[in-house]
Design an enzyme around this catalytic site. Structure first.
Site, PDB file in Angstrom:
ATOM      1  N   GLU A   1     -17.907  16.370 -15.876  1.00  0.00           N
ATOM      2  CA  GLU A   1     -17.538  15.806 -14.569  1.00  0.00           C
ATOM      3  C   GLU A   1     -17.127  14.342 -14.684  1.00  0.00           C
ATOM      4  O   GLU A   1     -17.836  13.457 -14.222  1.00  0.00           O
ATOM      5  CB  GLU A   1     -18.740  15.894 -13.625  1.00  0.00           C
ATOM      6  CG  GLU A   1     -19.197  17.290 -13.347  1.00  0.00           C
ATOM      7  CD  GLU A   1     -20.583  17.339 -12.722  1.00  0.00           C
ATOM      8  OE1 GLU A   1     -20.893  18.382 -12.134  1.00  0.00           O
ATOM      9  OE2 GLU A   1     -21.345  16.359 -12.835  1.00  0.00           O
TER      10      GLU A   1
ATOM     11  N   GLY B   1     -15.425  10.903 -13.793  1.00  0.00           N
ATOM     12  CA  GLY B   1     -14.884  10.241 -12.607  1.00  0.00           C
ATOM     13  C   GLY B   1     -14.157   8.974 -13.012  1.00  0.00           C
ATOM     14  O   GLY B   1     -12.932   8.883 -12.989  1.00  0.00           O
TER      15      GLY B   1
ATOM     16  N   ARG C   1     -19.076  -4.307  -7.241  1.00  0.00           N
ATOM     17  CA  ARG C   1     -19.593  -4.071  -8.593  1.00  0.00           C
ATOM     18  C   ARG C   1     -20.048  -5.347  -9.318  1.00  0.00           C
ATOM     19  O   ARG C   1     -21.118  -5.337  -9.933  1.00  0.00           O
ATOM     20  CB  ARG C   1     -18.589  -3.282  -9.438  1.00  0.00           C
ATOM     21  CG  ARG C   1     -18.214  -1.923  -8.831  1.00  0.00           C
ATOM     22  CD  ARG C   1     -17.428  -1.033  -9.790  1.00  0.00           C
ATOM     23  NE  ARG C   1     -18.235  -0.589 -10.896  1.00  0.00           N
ATOM     24  CZ  ARG C   1     -18.187  -1.093 -12.102  1.00  0.00           C
ATOM     25  NH1 ARG C   1     -17.322  -2.047 -12.381  1.00  0.00           N
ATOM     26  NH2 ARG C   1     -18.987  -0.663 -13.038  1.00  0.00           N
TER      27      ARG C   1
ATOM     28  N   CYS D   1     -19.339 -14.088   3.336  1.00  0.00           N
ATOM     29  CA  CYS D   1     -20.370 -15.109   3.535  1.00  0.00           C
ATOM     30  C   CYS D   1     -21.614 -14.764   2.743  1.00  0.00           C
ATOM     31  O   CYS D   1     -22.628 -14.321   3.301  1.00  0.00           O
ATOM     32  CB  CYS D   1     -20.681 -15.239   5.013  1.00  0.00           C
ATOM     33  SG  CYS D   1     -19.256 -15.893   5.870  1.00  0.00           S
ATOM     34  N   GLU D   2     -21.519 -14.921   1.454  1.00  0.00           N
ATOM     35  CA  GLU D   2     -22.635 -14.631   0.572  1.00  0.00           C
ATOM     36  C   GLU D   2     -22.346 -15.283  -0.777  1.00  0.00           C
ATOM     37  O   GLU D   2     -21.261 -15.098  -1.334  1.00  0.00           O
ATOM     38  CB  GLU D   2     -22.766 -13.108   0.415  1.00  0.00           C
ATOM     39  CG  GLU D   2     -23.974 -12.709  -0.316  1.00  0.00           C
ATOM     40  CD  GLU D   2     -24.704 -11.512   0.301  1.00  0.00           C
ATOM     41  OE1 GLU D   2     -24.576 -11.268   1.506  1.00  0.00           O
ATOM     42  OE2 GLU D   2     -25.401 -10.856  -0.465  1.00  0.00           O
TER      43      GLU D   2
ATOM     44  N   TYR E   1     -14.982   3.421  -8.203  1.00  0.00           N
ATOM     45  CA  TYR E   1     -16.197   2.865  -7.593  1.00  0.00           C
ATOM     46  C   TYR E   1     -15.979   1.500  -6.946  1.00  0.00           C
ATOM     47  O   TYR E   1     -16.911   0.708  -6.850  1.00  0.00           O
ATOM     48  CB  TYR E   1     -17.337   2.777  -8.621  1.00  0.00           C
ATOM     49  CG  TYR E   1     -17.695   4.116  -9.218  1.00  0.00           C
ATOM     50  CD1 TYR E   1     -18.289   5.107  -8.436  1.00  0.00           C
ATOM     51  CD2 TYR E   1     -17.420   4.416 -10.552  1.00  0.00           C
ATOM     52  CE1 TYR E   1     -18.607   6.349  -8.971  1.00  0.00           C
ATOM     53  CE2 TYR E   1     -17.739   5.653 -11.093  1.00  0.00           C
ATOM     54  CZ  TYR E   1     -18.337   6.612 -10.303  1.00  0.00           C
ATOM     55  OH  TYR E   1     -18.656   7.830 -10.816  1.00  0.00           O
TER      56      TYR E   1
HETATM   57  N1  LLP Z   1     -21.621  13.725 -12.323  1.00  0.00           N
HETATM   58  C1  LLP Z   1     -22.701  13.240 -11.706  1.00  0.00           C
HETATM   59  C2  LLP Z   1     -23.797  14.145 -11.356  1.00  0.00           C
HETATM   60  C3  LLP Z   1     -22.779  11.876 -11.393  1.00  0.00           C
HETATM   61  O1  LLP Z   1     -23.865  11.397 -10.796  1.00  0.00           O
HETATM   62  C4  LLP Z   1     -21.712  11.026 -11.740  1.00  0.00           C
HETATM   63  C5  LLP Z   1     -21.735   9.597 -11.391  1.00  0.00           C
HETATM   64  C6  LLP Z   1     -20.587  11.577 -12.358  1.00  0.00           C
HETATM   65  C7  LLP Z   1     -20.586  12.934 -12.662  1.00  0.00           C
HETATM   66  C8  LLP Z   1     -19.383  10.766 -12.729  1.00  0.00           C
HETATM   67  O2  LLP Z   1     -19.678   9.780 -13.641  1.00  0.00           O
HETATM   68  P1  LLP Z   1     -18.495   8.890 -14.278  1.00  0.00           P
HETATM   69  O3  LLP Z   1     -17.682   9.782 -15.176  1.00  0.00           O
HETATM   70  O4  LLP Z   1     -17.680   8.362 -13.184  1.00  0.00           O
HETATM   71  O5  LLP Z   1     -19.208   7.844 -15.030  1.00  0.00           O
HETATM   72  N2  LLP Z   1     -21.248   3.068  -8.814  1.00  0.00           N
HETATM   73  C9  LLP Z   1     -21.438   2.984 -10.242  1.00  0.00           C
HETATM   74  C10 LLP Z   1     -21.318   4.331 -10.906  1.00  0.00           C
HETATM   75  C11 LLP Z   1     -22.240   5.365 -10.318  1.00  0.00           C
HETATM   76  C12 LLP Z   1     -22.076   6.701 -10.985  1.00  0.00           C
HETATM   77  C13 LLP Z   1     -22.780   7.749 -10.215  1.00  0.00           C
HETATM   78  N3  LLP Z   1     -22.690   9.067 -10.755  1.00  0.00           N
HETATM   79  C14 LLP Z   1     -20.457   1.969 -10.815  1.00  0.00           C
HETATM   80  O6  LLP Z   1     -19.730   1.356 -10.054  1.00  0.00           O
HETATM   81  O7  LLP Z   1     -20.415   1.759 -12.024  1.00  0.00           O
END
Ligand code: LLP
Length: 469
Positions: A305, A307, A345, A376-377, A405
């Site tokens: 998966e 992202g 981030r 404002c932070e 993200y």
């Molecule tokens: N599958 C599950 C169950 C997940 O929880 C996540 C990400 C992914 C797949 C996808 O992961 P990726 O390939 O995108 O690393 N907000 C944070 C990242 C949070 C990721 C949450 N879960 C940031 O900005 O780095």
């Protein structure tokens, strides 16, 4: 060695290689993305502006598809929609043949409304509501990843009511610490996600699932973290998951045909080496093949998966410099028209980015600055100690690798409208998401009738209140 390195004060942004995929620099020193001059895009659509390159997005989808087709035929690659989802992105991902992982009714709605085939949807989340479960069952989605027993009960009841046997995988917390920021580690034992492996919770959950009407247990799932730059965690993760699969198979008499090992491949923000889909596919399949051979098990169908690694480097964020502040002896501040409202981030994870002056790519990056936002932070910074050509008011700054993200975590803090999103390809730009307007900010805001400003009546009201008091 050191002496041969170019002095930072002479280096230009155009010379910093590699440039983000799909981008180039023209003779005037303008950054070009998808064949579009980003300074023209900024003039036309305003800033902050997020530009997504469709060709890169498609290439990233294909890289995953081809890597897994080569190493693990039949494997499922699901785009993790939480990284960034618009209907256009969903349509591209669907056309490239990927599955999609959603974590809310909202993501499910957007994916389905772009025509994403329901059977290729995987539904995640540690607190899916009854309404979301209903929505997903009614749409006929392919798989649920069940996170806990409360959800299992809700889902079983809803599926039974519909006369369905819903395909499910169990989310397992495998007790593996990923080498990444604490907030984006998700596989350790002390995590809010999934059934604990160590204590036997996961095995007991599988037994319960296998014995529950309305559910068909087809596999196990684990996701250990995000922005992982190597495959060190793969062999121990696969070993634990295969041990559990074998234990479930012998305890429940069901065959677990699917093993979903989540997302997490890291990308280049500054000088990291991205974890390539091929490297990941090779590591996963080697570990699964060896582990299954040792246990005399038939290898399960793999699923992943990704992202960030699909959409992250396909996006850049553009801002305009609006003001500067210089304190003697300190690094100057340069403030842009975005910040923590569209990119939390850096404030949340200390994330670092590459930033360039998108209209001055041939000029030496001679000035050290902190790029801060307009919110404002004090924690509202975008890049510390960035090297840029001495910034001028009106300069356009581009942040690379801004596709994942950022927009999905955007807020309306300070009631600043959220940015516009473009999709570019072959010199053409299309709006994917319009910039929010002040009217949008008020669209859900209700002003009770009795508070409407009516000067005479208001004065009278005050008077009567006063006399009543
Ligand atoms: N599958 C599950 C169950 C997940 O929880 C996540 C990400 C992914 C797949 C996808 O992961 P990726 O390939 O995108 O690393 N907000 C944070 C990242 C949070 C990721 C949450 N879960 C940031 O900005 O780095």
């Amino acid at each position: 060695m050191l002496a041969q390195e170019p002095s930072p004060s002479r280096e230009t942004a155009a010379a910093r290689r590699p440039l983000p995929p799909g981008t180039d620099v023209d003779g005037r020193g303008h950054l070009i993305d998808g064949g579009c001059d980003v300074t023209d895009l900024a003039r036309r659509y305003g800033t902050p502006l997020y530009v997504f390159n469709e060709t890169v997005l498609r290439a990233n989808c294909r890289a995953y598809r081809d890597a897994f087709a080569a190493y693990a035929p039949g494997a499922m690659v699901a785009y993790a929609a939480k990284a960034c989802l618009t209907r256009a992105i969903a349509a591209v991902v669907a056309a490239e043949g990927l599955h999609i992982d959603v974590v809310s009714g909202g993501e499910l709605h957007v994916a389905l409304s772009a025509g994403f085939p329901a059977e290729r949807v995987v539904f995640h989340g540690n607190n899916k509501t009854a309404a979301e479960i209903t929505q997903a069952l009614d749409a006929g989605i392919g798989r649920f990843v069940v996170d806990n027993l409360d959800e299992m009960d809700r889902l079983a009841e809803a599926a039974t009511r519909r006369g369905l046997r819903q395909r499910v995988l169990l989310r397992v917390a495998p007790g593996i610490e990923a080498h990444t920021h604490e907030y984006i580690q998700t596989g350790s034992q002390d995590s809010k996600f999934g059934f604990d492996l160590e204590s036997g919770q996961a095995l007991r959950a599988a037994q319960r699932c296998a014995a529950t009407g309305g559910l068909r247990l087809v596999g196990l799932h684990a996701h250990i973290g995000s922005q992982l730059l190597d495959t060190r965690a793969v062999p121990p993760l696969v070993e634990r998951m295969l041990d559990l699969a074998r234990a479930v198979e012998s305890a429940c008499g069901v065959r677990l045909g699917e093993l979903n090992l989540g997302g997490g491949a890291g990308i280049r923000y500054v000088d990291e080496e991205a974890l390539a889909p091929r490297t990941l596919a090779a590591a996963l399949t080697a570990a699964v093949a060896a582990g299954c051979a040792r246990r005399g098990m038939e290898p399960p169908v793999l699923a992943v998966e990704p992202g960030r690694s699909v959409v992250g480097e396909a996006g850049i964020a553009l801002y305009t410099v609006g003001s500067r502040k210089r304190v003697p002896g300190l690094v100057p501040y340069v403030a842009v028209d975005g910040g923590m409202g569209d990119n939390i981030r850096p404030a949340l994870y200390g994330a670092a980015y590459t930033v360039v002056a998108a209209g001055r790519m041939h000029e030496p990056c001679a000035q050290q600055v902190h790029v801060v936002g307009r919110y404002c932070e004090s924690g509202d910074f975008l890049a510390r100690d960035a090297m840029l050509p001495a910034p001028e008011v009106g300069d356009l700054l581009a942040f690379y690798a801004a596709g994942a993200y950022q927009v999905p975590m955007a807020s309306n803090y300070n009631l600043v409208p959220r940015p516009c999103l473009l999709l570019v390809a072959n010199g053409r730009a299309d709006v994917m998401v319009e910039r929010e307007t002040y009217a949008d900010l008020c669209a859900r805001d209700r002003l009770p009738e009795r508070l409407l400003a009516r000067p005479a009546a208001a004065a009278a009201g005050m008077g009567s209140l006063g006399s009543a008091g």
